[in-house]
Design a protein around this motif. Structure first.
Motif, short mmCIF file in Angstrom:
data_model
loop_
_atom_site.label_atom_id
_atom_site.label_comp_id
_atom_site.label_asym_id
_atom_site.label_seq_id
_atom_site.Cartn_x
_atom_site.Cartn_y
_atom_site.Cartn_z
N ALA A 75 0.84 -1.20 0.00
CA ALA A 75 0.00 0.00 0.00
C ALA A 75 0.88 1.25 0.00
O ALA A 75 0.62 2.21 -0.74
CB ALA A 75 -0.92 -0.02 1.22
N ASP A 76 1.93 1.25 0.82
CA ASP A 76 2.85 2.40 0.85
C ASP A 76 3.58 2.54 -0.47
O ASP A 76 3.81 3.65 -0.95
CB ASP A 76 3.87 2.23 1.99
N LEU A 77 3.95 1.41 -1.06
CA LEU A 77 4.67 1.42 -2.33
C LEU A 77 3.82 2.06 -3.43
O LEU A 77 4.28 2.90 -4.20
CB LEU A 77 5.04 -0.02 -2.72
N LEU A 78 2.55 1.66 -3.47
CA LEU A 78 1.65 2.17 -4.50
C LEU A 78 1.35 3.65 -4.30
O LEU A 78 0.92 4.33 -5.23
CB LEU A 78 0.35 1.35 -4.52
N ALA A 79 1.58 4.15 -3.09
CA ALA A 79 1.33 5.58 -2.81
C ALA A 79 2.53 6.46 -3.15
O ALA A 79 2.44 7.68 -3.13
CB ALA A 79 0.95 5.76 -1.33
N LEU A 80 3.67 5.84 -3.47
CA LEU A 80 4.86 6.64 -3.78
C LEU A 80 4.71 7.35 -5.13
O LEU A 80 4.13 6.81 -6.06
CB LEU A 80 6.11 5.73 -3.83
N GLN A 81 5.28 8.55 -5.21
CA GLN A 81 5.26 9.29 -6.47
C GLN A 81 6.32 8.72 -7.42
O GLN A 81 6.04 8.48 -8.58
CB GLN A 81 5.56 10.77 -6.21
N ASP A 82 7.53 8.54 -6.92
CA ASP A 82 8.65 8.08 -7.74
C ASP A 82 9.17 6.77 -7.14
O ASP A 82 9.97 6.79 -6.20
CB ASP A 82 9.75 9.14 -7.77
N TRP A 123 13.01 -10.56 2.69
CA TRP A 123 12.28 -9.29 2.68
C TRP A 123 12.80 -8.42 1.53
O TRP A 123 12.02 -7.83 0.77
CB TRP A 123 12.40 -8.55 4.01
N GLY A 124 14.10 -8.32 1.39
CA GLY A 124 14.69 -7.52 0.32
C GLY A 124 14.23 -8.01 -1.04
O GLY A 124 13.92 -7.22 -1.93
N SER A 125 14.17 -9.32 -1.19
CA SER A 125 13.74 -9.91 -2.45
C SER A 125 12.29 -9.53 -2.76
O SER A 125 11.97 -9.13 -3.88
CB SER A 125 13.89 -11.44 -2.34
N PHE A 126 11.44 -9.65 -1.76
CA PHE A 126 10.02 -9.29 -1.93
C PHE A 126 9.88 -7.81 -2.25
O PHE A 126 9.21 -7.43 -3.22
CB PHE A 126 9.28 -9.64 -0.62
N ALA A 127 10.51 -6.98 -1.43
CA ALA A 127 10.31 -5.52 -1.55
C ALA A 127 10.87 -5.00 -2.88
O ALA A 127 10.21 -4.20 -3.56
CB ALA A 127 10.99 -4.82 -0.38
N ARG A 128 12.05 -5.45 -3.27
CA ARG A 128 12.63 -4.98 -4.53
C ARG A 128 11.84 -5.49 -5.73
O ARG A 128 11.65 -4.78 -6.71
CB ARG A 128 14.08 -5.46 -4.66
N GLY A 129 11.36 -6.72 -5.62
CA GLY A 129 10.61 -7.31 -6.73
C GLY A 129 9.34 -6.54 -7.03
O GLY A 129 9.07 -6.21 -8.20
N TYR A 130 8.58 -6.23 -5.99
CA TYR A 130 7.33 -5.51 -6.25
C TYR A 130 7.58 -4.06 -6.61
O TYR A 130 6.81 -3.46 -7.37
CB TYR A 130 6.37 -5.67 -5.07
N ALA A 131 8.64 -3.47 -6.09
CA ALA A 131 8.97 -2.10 -6.50
C ALA A 131 9.27 -2.06 -8.00
O ALA A 131 8.81 -1.15 -8.71
CB ALA A 131 10.17 -1.59 -5.70
N LEU A 132 10.00 -3.04 -8.49
CA LEU A 132 10.30 -3.09 -9.93
C LEU A 132 9.02 -3.29 -10.74
O LEU A 132 8.82 -2.66 -11.78
CB LEU A 132 11.30 -4.23 -10.22
#
Lengths: 265, 99
Positions: A75-82, A123-132
């Motif tokens: 949810a926080d990721l989707l709210a980011l501008q960049d 966690w890093g794998s999950f977070a980076r993957g969805y950010a990409l």
């Protein structure tokens, strides 16, 4: 509280050194990376023992990381501008919560340091993957490429076989480390992955299926991994370990898809 | 000189290592070099394809539920169905449970 860790017999000091090298950013070259991936493979069979209770490392990840943090992070990721600029700091903020969760349960001990490393790795794998993924989805949208994407807010859709479909081709978006760690069947028509080539970081489309490449109807330049940067943005056909991979720059792929969809000039 | 072990580190050393790792991740993505990526991807994929896959079968009344011990293989299971290389196998009980 009695706490201990049970490691698989095959996990030895070289694997522990690989984990330390990963945590200290000292992994260089294929053999060193191979040891990192093997170390984290082996930790899948590791167990945390608390009093009489036994929890696999994966179960601890589900309990302390996936359930409490995954949806909130997305949810926080989707709210980011960049997303490209801002997501690493967001990932780090959540990573610090993992240490606190271990401490709150009394599980942050010298004996559990490999568990902590395991949780941070995944966690890093999950977070980076969805950010990409979010970054690519937004960019495709802004570029006018028509595509269907799975809904990251829906936990079931999140684990769908394909991340996106473009012109009838099923694709997956992966970070390079997760792609290798998972070693999943190469069943998609195309993959979008970010790689470093001679020190520069590129977002690339790795076309693994010859049929998918035929649909884009493009020629390729024969190349090697060493000459990849010299050839791109031209599509490069690389022959390695009996496989042919067609690799091209993400921007070039987008232009081809736009042209095919009738949106390019 | 022997390499340090996690258990040998002081609390402060370990915490500093973890914080350093988190700080580095906050500075950006860690992309693998292309040659390492392709080499290890194909090597690990080949090793994974050769490894045996164990399918466990649970019987719930007349229903079969199949689970794989390796979800990363190209053997896809769902409920009582198994997909292997484009071929769909559907398993059914010949003699339904009488319980």
């Amino acid at each position: 509280m009695n706490i201990s860790i049970e490691l698989p017999e095959t996990f030895d000091t070289t694997h522990e050194q690989a984990v330390i090298a990963y945590l200290t950013d000292r992994v260089a070259g294929a053999p060193a990376w191979a040891r990192v991936f093997t170390a984290f493979d082996l930790l899948e069979a590791a167990v945390l023992v608390v009093e009489e209770k036994r929890l696999s490392f994966r179960a601890v990840y589900t309990l302390l990381v996936d359930r409490p943090l995954a949806n909130a992070y997305l949810a926080d990721l989707l709210a980011l501008q960049d997303v490209y600029q801002e997501s690493p700091a967001l990932q780090a903020r959540y990573a610090r919560m993992i240490g606190q969760s271990l401490a709150d349960r009394g599980w942050r001990r010298p004996e559990t340091r490999l568990l902590y490393a395991y949780l941070l790795y995944w966690w890093g794998s999950f977070a980076r993957g969805y950010a990409l993924e979010v970054e690519i989805f937004r960019d495709l949208d802004a570029s006018g490429v028509q595509f269907l994407a799975h809904d990251l807010r829906d936990p079931h859709a999140r684990y769908s076989l394909s991340d996106l479909t473009v012109s009838g081709l099923a694709g997956d978006i992966k970070t390079s480390t997760y792609f290798v760690q998972a070693a999943a069947p190469l069943a998609h028509d195309f993959y979008i992955v970010r790689l470093a080539i001679k020190g520069a970081v590129y977002t690339l489309v790795v076309m693994l299926q010859p049929d998918a490449w035929k649909k884009i109807n493009g020629d390729t330049t024969p190349g090697t991994l060493d000459t990849l940067r010299d050839h791109i943005p031209a599509p490069v056909a690389i022959r390695h370990r009996g496989h042919t991979l067609v690799v091209l720059r993400y921007d070039s792929w987008k232009q081809r898809m736009l042209f095919q969809q009738g949106g390019a000039q | 000189m022997s390499e340090p072990r996690l258990s040998d580190m002081s609390e402060a050393e370990f915490d500093a290592m973890i914080e350093g790792h988190i700080e580095r991740t906050a500075r950006g993505d860690q992309a693998l070099p292309a040659d390492v990526f392709v080499d290890l991807l194909l090597e690990r994929r080949a090793a994974s394809a050769e490894a045996p896959v164990t399918l466990a079968i649970d019987v719930h009344g007349d229903h079969l539920v199949i689970t794989s011990d390796d979800p990363a293989t190209d053997v896809v299971v769902q409920g009582n169905e198994i997909l292997i290389g484009g071929r769909r196998l559907v398993l059914r009980l010949v003699h339904p449970s009488t319980s």
